[in-house]
Design an enzyme around this catalytic site. Structure first.
Site, mmCIF file in Angstrom:
data_model
loop_
_atom_site.group_PDB
_atom_site.id
_atom_site.type_symbol
_atom_site.label_atom_id
_atom_site.label_comp_id
_atom_site.label_asym_id
_atom_site.label_seq_id
_atom_site.Cartn_x
_atom_site.Cartn_y
_atom_site.Cartn_z
ATOM 1 N N SER A 129 -29.810 -10.543 -9.617
ATOM 2 C CA SER A 129 -30.839 -11.735 -9.947
ATOM 3 C C SER A 129 -32.113 -11.389 -9.016
ATOM 4 O O SER A 129 -31.994 -10.798 -7.889
ATOM 5 C CB SER A 129 -30.222 -12.916 -9.296
ATOM 6 O OG SER A 129 -31.109 -14.161 -9.113
ATOM 7 N N TYR A 150 -25.714 -17.855 -2.601
ATOM 8 C CA TYR A 150 -25.935 -17.199 -3.733
ATOM 9 C C TYR A 150 -26.893 -15.775 -3.626
ATOM 10 O O TYR A 150 -26.699 -14.834 -4.064
ATOM 11 C CB TYR A 150 -26.314 -17.982 -4.852
ATOM 12 C CG TYR A 150 -26.688 -17.254 -6.365
ATOM 13 C CD1 TYR A 150 -25.646 -16.836 -7.099
ATOM 14 C CD2 TYR A 150 -28.216 -16.852 -6.748
ATOM 15 C CE1 TYR A 150 -26.158 -16.358 -8.408
ATOM 16 C CE2 TYR A 150 -28.189 -16.319 -7.838
ATOM 17 C CZ TYR A 150 -27.167 -16.015 -8.526
ATOM 18 O OH TYR A 150 -27.546 -15.484 -9.963
#
Length: 265
Positions: free
Chosen positions: A139, A152
């Protein structure tokens, strides 16, 4: 060197994992579908047809992971491509002080321990054949600071370093590994995130699957250890930019220097 058109996809029961598995199967790969929920995996296997293999496993449990990998290797004759797709995000969107650290740790464990265990189980077979490819679903949070989702972001940064470690340690033994950010794919996880409220433009999951397919087929091997993004990058655009990427040592996790006299090398 033996090259197998077989793949293991984690988190394959829904969302991006399902899309990748379907895309690989349509491209002629035999696919092992791995995840926690057997019913979801069976549904995807039904879509693929008789060539799919299903193994339900808790991906942070080493015994379950080892068992799933052994059974998949036996069924497929070896795993040529591993796609570490399974991942989670925090239950709420907030900054670190307001966050539940236990929930952040749940995210880090799933997103880092899972790929570590699965790759550790798959890697010996790849190295024995002198060939193998690993895709880590990453990501922009892996290299860009965020004002929320601390766990995250930490997990994706760690995953990016894992990619570079694998490339440094095993490139000369035939392994190729890449970080692939899927962009903004419309899934149950992304649509629940406040940052995507009202979004109307989404990355087609087919674009993600095509980059995975191309990497599995060796079309992006020169970019091993680096970062690509579906929806922005395409196979042709990456191939056209490869020389420039390598010359600049771009698209990889590193520390920028302030100049030639920077003592931090």
């Amino acid at each position: 060197m033996s090259v197998l058109r077989t793949a293991m996809v984690t988190g394959a029961g829904r969302g991006i994992g399902r899309g990748i598995a379907l895309g690989l199967a349509q491209a002629g790969y035999r696919v092992a579908l791995v995840g926690r929920t057997r019913a979801h995996l069976d549904s995807v296997a039904d879509e693929i047809g008789g060539s799919a293999f299903v193994a339900a496993a808790d991906l942070i449990d080493p015994t379950e992971v080892d068992d799933a990998v052994v059974r998949a290797e036996d069924e497929l004759g070896g795993i040529g491509l591993l796609v570490n797709n399974a991942g989670v995000i925090e239950r709420s969107s907030t900054d670190f002080v307001e966050d539940d650290v236990e929930d952040s740790w749940r995210v880090i464990e799933a997103n880092v321990r899972g790929p570590l265990l699965v790759t550790h189980a798959v890697l010996p077979g790849m190295l024995a054949r002198g060939s193998g490819r690993v895709v880590n679903l990453n990501s922009g949070a892996g290299h860009r600071a965020m004002t929320e989702y601390t766990g995250y972001a930490i997990s994706k940064g760690a995953l990016a370093r894992f990619t570079t470690q694998l490339d440094a340690q095993y490139r000369d033994r035939g392994l190729r590994v890449i970080d692939l950010a899927p962009g903004h794919v419309e899934t149950q996880m992304t649509t629940a995130m406040p940052m995507h409220a009202g979004r109307t433009q989404w990355t087609p999951v087919e674009a993600v699957a095509e980059l995975v397919r191309a990497f599995g087929d060796g079309e992006l091997d020169a970019l091993s250890g680096r970062f690509v993004r579906a929806g922005t990058d395409t196979v042709s655009s990456l191939q056209a930019a490869t020389a420039q990427i390598l010359a600049a040592d771009a698209r990889t996790l590193s520390l920028s220097r302030y100049g030639d006299d920077d003592p931090i090398g």
